[in-house]
Write a protein that holds these residues in place. Sequence first.
Motif, PDB file in Angstrom:
ATOM      1  N   HIS A   1       0.838  -1.204   0.000  1.00  0.00           N
ATOM      2  CA  HIS A   1       0.000   0.000   0.000  1.00  0.00           C
ATOM      3  C   HIS A   1       0.872   1.253   0.000  1.00  0.00           C
ATOM      4  CE1 HIS A   1      -2.815   3.090   1.103  1.00  0.00           C
ATOM      5  NE2 HIS A   1      -2.223   3.267   2.269  1.00  0.00           N
ATOM      6  N   ASP A   2       0.540   2.197  -0.868  1.00  0.00           N
ATOM      7  CA  ASP A   2       1.238   3.477  -0.937  1.00  0.00           C
ATOM      8  C   ASP A   2       0.448   4.492  -0.108  1.00  0.00           C
ATOM      9  OD1 ASP A   2       2.366   5.923  -1.517  1.00  0.00           O
ATOM     10  OD2 ASP A   2       2.162   5.741  -3.697  1.00  0.00           O
ATOM     11  N   PRO A   3       1.029   5.004   0.988  1.00  0.00           N
ATOM     12  CA  PRO A   3       0.303   5.964   1.841  1.00  0.00           C
ATOM     13  C   PRO A   3      -0.131   7.231   1.094  1.00  0.00           C
ATOM     14  CG  PRO A   3       2.380   5.296   2.869  1.00  0.00           C
ATOM     15  CD  PRO A   3       2.355   4.701   1.489  1.00  0.00           C
ATOM     16  N   LYS A   4       0.465   7.499  -0.060  1.00  0.00           N
ATOM     17  CA  LYS A   4       0.110   8.696  -0.831  1.00  0.00           C
ATOM     18  C   LYS A   4      -1.004   8.421  -1.849  1.00  0.00           C
ATOM     19  CE  LYS A   4       4.848  10.273  -0.672  1.00  0.00           C
ATOM     20  NZ  LYS A   4       5.819   9.377  -1.258  1.00  0.00           N
ATOM     21  N   ALA A   5      -1.498   7.211  -1.909  1.00  0.00           N
ATOM     22  CA  ALA A   5      -2.526   6.849  -2.897  1.00  0.00           C
ATOM     23  C   ALA A   5      -3.767   7.723  -2.722  1.00  0.00           C
ATOM     24  CB  ALA A   5      -2.899   5.380  -2.757  1.00  0.00           C
TER      25      ALA A   5
END
Length: 160
Positions: free
Chosen positions: A22-26
């Motif tokens: 998971h990319d926290p900036k998504a």
Amino acid sequence: MTPAVQAAKRGKVAFTLHSYEHDPKAQSYGLEAAEALDLPVEQVFKTLMALVDDVPVVAMVPVAHQLDLKCLARAHGGKKAQMCPADKAQRLTGYVLGGISPLGQKKRLPLYLDGSAESHEIIYMSAGRRGLEIAMAPQDLLKLTGGKPAEIVRDKSSKE
């Protein structure tokens, strides 16, 4: 193991788990999942919490589409629907935003699955945390949740 995975196991339905970083900036958790897992966006569903006449309900629509609140209200037999505030959605379900699963919620709430799900053998949805998706037949999801199919996606031909 998340409550969603436990619920699927208890329900004795066929399912698979798919994890990704998971990319926290998504910007969109659902679109991120579809892209990371190389899945068609029509087959990945987001779990949304709404209030129909102040009653919490769960709505599931493909990640590339928007929920039609009027259609959701009609499906539930109510007059007006609005999105549930994030903090209330998290309290009601026991999950964080981007990880809300229709399975294993704190309390079983009415669930409406967009009718487009029926055109897929398997659909993907959050398994209870960001970066983890669970895949199963839409009929099995409805069986496990007591949910109903409904046409709840905003019409593409209308102006958004």
